[in-house]
Motif scaffolding. Sequence first.
Motif, short mmCIF file in Angstrom:
data_model
loop_
_atom_site.label_atom_id
_atom_site.label_comp_id
_atom_site.label_asym_id
_atom_site.label_seq_id
_atom_site.Cartn_x
_atom_site.Cartn_y
_atom_site.Cartn_z
N VAL A 164 9.71 3.62 3.03
CA VAL A 164 8.96 2.29 3.29
C VAL A 164 9.22 1.90 4.79
O VAL A 164 9.93 1.97 5.55
CB VAL A 164 9.67 1.26 2.46
N ALA A 165 7.75 1.67 5.52
CA ALA A 165 7.96 1.08 7.05
C ALA A 165 7.03 -0.28 6.81
O ALA A 165 6.51 -0.79 5.84
CB ALA A 165 6.83 1.93 7.54
N MET A 191 3.41 10.44 10.10
CA MET A 191 2.38 9.50 9.36
C MET A 191 2.55 8.15 9.63
O MET A 191 1.64 7.47 9.92
CB MET A 191 2.65 9.71 7.97
N ILE A 192 3.80 7.53 9.79
CA ILE A 192 4.00 6.23 10.26
C ILE A 192 3.51 5.71 11.66
O ILE A 192 3.06 4.87 11.87
CB ILE A 192 5.40 5.78 10.05
N ALA A 193 3.87 6.94 12.59
CA ALA A 193 3.41 6.72 13.76
C ALA A 193 1.81 6.74 13.89
O ALA A 193 1.21 5.88 14.59
CB ALA A 193 3.99 7.85 14.69
N THR A 194 1.21 7.43 13.31
CA THR A 194 -0.34 7.51 13.01
C THR A 194 -0.85 6.18 12.61
O THR A 194 -1.76 5.68 13.17
CB THR A 194 -0.69 8.58 12.36
N LEU A 195 -0.14 5.63 11.55
CA LEU A 195 -0.62 4.46 11.08
C LEU A 195 -0.40 3.58 12.05
O LEU A 195 -1.16 2.52 12.47
CB LEU A 195 0.19 3.93 9.72
N VAL A 196 0.77 3.18 12.73
CA VAL A 196 0.94 2.19 13.78
C VAL A 196 -0.15 2.26 15.04
O VAL A 196 -0.74 1.32 15.22
CB VAL A 196 2.37 2.33 14.23
N LEU A 248 0.74 -1.15 -0.12
CA LEU A 248 0.02 0.05 -0.08
C LEU A 248 0.71 1.35 -0.04
O LEU A 248 2.21 1.08 0.71
CB LEU A 248 -0.94 0.03 1.26
N GLN A 249 0.14 2.45 -0.26
CA GLN A 249 0.87 3.51 -0.46
C GLN A 249 0.17 4.73 0.00
O GLN A 249 -0.84 4.67 -0.45
CB GLN A 249 1.42 3.72 -1.80
N VAL A 250 0.48 5.41 0.88
CA VAL A 250 0.01 6.74 1.49
C VAL A 250 0.26 7.78 0.49
O VAL A 250 1.66 8.05 0.26
CB VAL A 250 0.30 6.97 2.91
N GLY A 251 -0.73 8.34 -0.27
CA GLY A 251 -0.48 9.24 -1.27
C GLY A 251 -0.74 10.75 -0.76
O GLY A 251 -0.56 11.20 0.42
N GLY A 252 -1.25 11.49 -1.61
CA GLY A 252 -1.43 12.96 -1.43
C GLY A 252 -2.68 13.20 -0.31
O GLY A 252 -2.46 14.35 0.30
N VAL A 286 4.47 -0.72 3.74
CA VAL A 286 3.71 0.31 3.39
C VAL A 286 4.59 1.54 2.93
O VAL A 286 5.36 1.93 3.66
CB VAL A 286 2.84 0.97 4.54
N LYS A 287 4.26 2.24 1.78
CA LYS A 287 5.28 3.24 1.30
C LYS A 287 4.53 4.37 1.67
O LYS A 287 3.42 4.67 1.42
CB LYS A 287 5.24 2.96 -0.18
#
Length: 101
Positions: A83-84, A64-69, A24-28, A51-52
């Motif tokens: 990449v995470a 953003m990565i911390a929020t996703l986690v 998956l990719q986090v976009g704009g 996840v990119k």
Amino acid sequence: MSNALTAAQIRFLRGQAHGIKAMLQVGGKGITDALVAEIDAALEHHELIKVKVGAADRDERDAMIATLVERTRAALVQRIGHVAVLYRQSTDRRQIVLPRA
């Protein structure tokens, strides 16, 4: 399962993640509810995903990565550049057996 991993477990998961590609990719648009739902489904099915994150600024990527986690209740295994690698044990179909703590 707690999302706290030992050093041995992280090392094992990094080895497992080496051969997989970003799913998956986090976009704009950033982190949306639909993206979080997709990541939840991917974690439930695969347990270990990449996840990119497409933010230009390093601090913004880290946030953003911390929020996703936090929102997916996953463990951050590794982060390299954009990449995470995320891990969360599946409730129904456990595939990855972690080394003992």
